[in-house]
Design a protein around this motif. Structure first.
Motif, PDB file in Angstrom:
ATOM      1  N   LEU A  89       0.850  -1.185   0.000  1.00  0.00           N
ATOM      2  CA  LEU A  89       0.000   0.000   0.000  1.00  0.00           C
ATOM      3  C   LEU A  89       0.888   1.239   0.000  1.00  0.00           C
ATOM      4  N   THR A  90       0.431   2.296  -0.641  1.00  0.00           N
ATOM      5  CA  THR A  90       1.170   3.554  -0.660  1.00  0.00           C
ATOM      6  C   THR A  90       0.359   4.617   0.060  1.00  0.00           C
ATOM      7  N   GLU A  91       0.939   5.158   1.120  1.00  0.00           N
ATOM      8  CA  GLU A  91       0.337   6.296   1.817  1.00  0.00           C
ATOM      9  C   GLU A  91       0.887   7.547   1.131  1.00  0.00           C
ATOM     10  N   ARG A  92       0.000   8.482   0.790  1.00  0.00           N
ATOM     11  CA  ARG A  92       0.428   9.654   0.023  1.00  0.00           C
ATOM     12  C   ARG A  92       0.256  10.943   0.812  1.00  0.00           C
ATOM     13  N   MET A  93       1.140  11.877   0.536  1.00  0.00           N
ATOM     14  CA  MET A  93       1.077  13.209   1.103  1.00  0.00           C
ATOM     15  C   MET A  93       0.420  14.122   0.065  1.00  0.00           C
ATOM     16  N   LEU A  94      -0.572  14.873   0.497  1.00  0.00           N
ATOM     17  CA  LEU A  94      -1.322  15.751  -0.393  1.00  0.00           C
ATOM     18  C   LEU A  94      -1.984  14.987  -1.536  1.00  0.00           C
ATOM     19  N   GLY A  95      -2.176  13.699  -1.346  1.00  0.00           N
ATOM     20  CA  GLY A  95      -2.825  12.865  -2.342  1.00  0.00           C
ATOM     21  C   GLY A  95      -1.956  12.521  -3.538  1.00  0.00           C
ATOM     22  N   SER A 114       4.830   6.973   2.483  1.00  0.00           N
ATOM     23  CA  SER A 114       5.320   5.736   3.077  1.00  0.00           C
ATOM     24  C   SER A 114       4.701   4.552   2.352  1.00  0.00           C
ATOM     25  N   TYR A 115       5.323   3.397   2.587  1.00  0.00           N
ATOM     26  CA  TYR A 115       4.829   2.148   2.032  1.00  0.00           C
ATOM     27  C   TYR A 115       4.469   1.215   3.168  1.00  0.00           C
ATOM     28  N   ILE A 116       3.454   0.424   2.944  1.00  0.00           N
ATOM     29  CA  ILE A 116       3.004  -0.547   3.931  1.00  0.00           C
ATOM     30  C   ILE A 116       2.938  -1.908   3.253  1.00  0.00           C
ATOM     31  N   ALA A 117       3.665  -2.853   3.818  1.00  0.00           N
ATOM     32  CA  ALA A 117       3.546  -4.246   3.384  1.00  0.00           C
ATOM     33  C   ALA A 117       2.471  -4.861   4.274  1.00  0.00           C
TER      34      ALA A 117
END
Length: 156
Positions: free
Chosen positions: A136-142, A147-150
């Motif tokens: 998963l990719t967490e995004r800043m300002l969309g 960050s990445y989440i495994a």
């Protein structure tokens, strides 16, 4: 600060201190493994591989988050693009061009230790380390990867 198991006996949480690259636990011995911003601190690429292998070995479900190399802001120093410079330049610049350097004024020895102990991961590297996980990719300002989440939910 350590978890006080005596204060919360109903939670049935066990805590131990160990090396995430060589855990003293049987295969699949935990229901969930949660790690927030740790893997970028374990050392070299080979150390990160060992950490990921151990996490996948001892868990049934896992959630491992790490800051994205692709982010424009380095989260440990709060500086723009500082992590993209060679380590030699990072060591020379962190005290002068980052928020952490301006506020905390770390010694040069502290800066050197931090730079040598942090290795941010790209999305591709996270996917390589956790081939059986959804990334998963967490995004800043969309827009900007933060960050990445495994993530893995075991199929029972």
């Amino acid at each position: 600060m350590a978890w006080d198991t005596d204060s919360f006996p109903a939670h049935q949480i066990r805590m131990f201190v160990g090396d995430g690259r060589a855990l003293e636990a049987p295969d699949q011995s935990y229901d969930i493994l949660f790690s927030n911003s740790v893997i970028e601190h374990v050392g070299t690429w080979e150390d990160q591989q060992a950490f990921a292998d151990e996490a996948r070995r001892v868990r049934k479900d896992l959630w491992i988050q790490t800051p994205a190399y692709e982010c424009r802001i380095e989260p440990h120093y709060v500086g723009f693009y500082i992590h993209r410079f060679p380590k030699k330049w990072q060591k020379a610049l962190i005290r002068w061009i980052t928020l952490r350097g301006w506020i905390h004024r770390p010694t040069q020895a502290q800066v050197d230790d931090e730079v040598n102990s942090i290795r941010l991961l790209t999305r591709e590297e996270v996917a390589t380390l956790f081939p059986d996980c959804e990334i998963l990719t967490e995004r800043m300002l969309g827009l900007i990867p933060k960050s990445y989440i495994a993530f893995r939910k075991a199929r029972d």
